[in-house]
Design a protein around this motif. Sequence first.
Motif, short mmCIF file in Angstrom:
data_model
loop_
_atom_site.label_atom_id
_atom_site.label_comp_id
_atom_site.label_asym_id
_atom_site.label_seq_id
_atom_site.Cartn_x
_atom_site.Cartn_y
_atom_site.Cartn_z
N THR A 84 -2.49 1.46 -3.99
CA THR A 84 -2.00 0.12 -3.63
C THR A 84 -0.49 0.02 -3.69
O THR A 84 0.06 -1.05 -3.48
CB THR A 84 -2.61 -0.95 -4.54
OG1 THR A 84 -2.28 -0.67 -5.90
CG2 THR A 84 -4.12 -1.01 -4.38
N ARG A 114 -1.59 -6.04 -1.59
CA ARG A 114 -2.38 -4.89 -1.15
C ARG A 114 -3.71 -4.77 -1.87
O ARG A 114 -4.60 -4.06 -1.41
CB ARG A 114 -1.55 -3.60 -1.32
CG ARG A 114 -0.50 -3.41 -0.24
CD ARG A 114 0.38 -2.21 -0.50
NE ARG A 114 1.27 -2.44 -1.62
CZ ARG A 114 2.45 -3.06 -1.52
NH1 ARG A 114 2.85 -3.51 -0.34
NH2 ARG A 114 3.20 -3.23 -2.59
N ALA A 409 -6.10 -2.32 0.67
CA ALA A 409 -4.76 -1.86 1.03
C ALA A 409 -4.68 -1.52 2.51
O ALA A 409 -3.69 -1.82 3.19
CB ALA A 409 -4.37 -0.65 0.18
#
Length: 422
Positions: A84, A114, A409
């Motif tokens: 992420t 994300r 993400a």
Amino acid sequence: MIALAYTLSLVCFILNVSLFFRLQWPHGGALLWICHVITGSLSPFLVVLGALGAGLGWIYRAPVAFVAGLTGAGMSLHYIIRVTRSQPGFELAFGKNWQYKIPPALESRLLPKRWNIGLPRTKEPTWERDIPFWTIPREPASRDSTERKLLCDLWQPPNGVMPTGLAFIYVHGGTWFLFDKDFGTRPLFRQLAAQGHVIMDVAYRLCPEVDIYGMVGDVKRAVAWLKANAASYQVNPERIVLGGCSSGAHLALLAAYTPDHPRLTPADVQGCDLSVRAVVSFYGPTDLRACYGHLDQKRTIGRPKPEIGLPEQKKNFADAGRLDILLGGHPHEVPEVYELASPVAHVRPGCPATLLIQGEPDFIAPMAATNELHRKLIDCGVPAVNIHYPQTNHVFDLVLPQVSPPAQAALYYLERFLALMV
């Protein structure tokens, strides 16, 4: 309670350790792949699982459970942080201030981070199912009078959401042989439709009914149909984006890079505008020769050596996937077809903007080939973003995207890429 501590801690620890093993086909490869996908998708739960096991191990004086649980929880947390973290692809492709190119009204609908605890709740989009976009011609000798049609599902923005004019044509995966539209993609389509986009989820003919020419032809027919019907769905025909996952991503890339190629364009749509604004690939094979070798290597580890004297290019070819059926032979037999069917062979200035998202290791699509495609696109001046996730395997985006860090993400970057295409 001690048994529970050991169970929780060891499950967390063993699943995380599995990420460090490479897939070996056919011996245990499928099981290891499942472990990879589960470990990545459920990593938030594994943090809790490992921490709970470690806590119980501490309380009940089970040192092995304590260490295993703490280590497993730490590995899951480290994985979440790695997948992420911010990646520089958009700055390289669209400039340092790329965020300011996104329309403000659209930016407010995008995922804020994300990784989020669950996807945001959205209004229900309009969903039309099984809309025909092409009729398959009957064989002259066929006695069957029933017409077969290729179908798609159309997702449109919910009431009250301003359409962006962008349409996303999605081509499902399945190694060119399996599955259908509407396979694990509803959370993705709901999220994108809530932003004002139209999504066309395409069903296409599979191998062995058709070969690579028939498949990419069906994808181009979908593009032609949507452009012809763009006004009915409030779509700007200049804002159509192709995309997909796995083999569907391969077909999307191939169709996007060859809009006018005579061998890859069916006669019924030749002369139509088949160009697209952009293309998105989720772990799609970009070089089928490299993909063949990648599969062959994975499937021959631990197997007996082939017979002495057999030509090197024919060794172990029987298990190198099913590309030989799709393409009419093996690379040493039909090298020109493998070249023709590889998106990397068609890169040129003027190719549509490209978003590549993939994990490493991927047991089907080699990361090196994806990197090579990205390099060629950049060299040709094509805006291209290459997002890659460590210790993340094939179909990572289709398992529990509501909680999966790599899936979210990937969605975060996909949303922004599409917003830039608006």
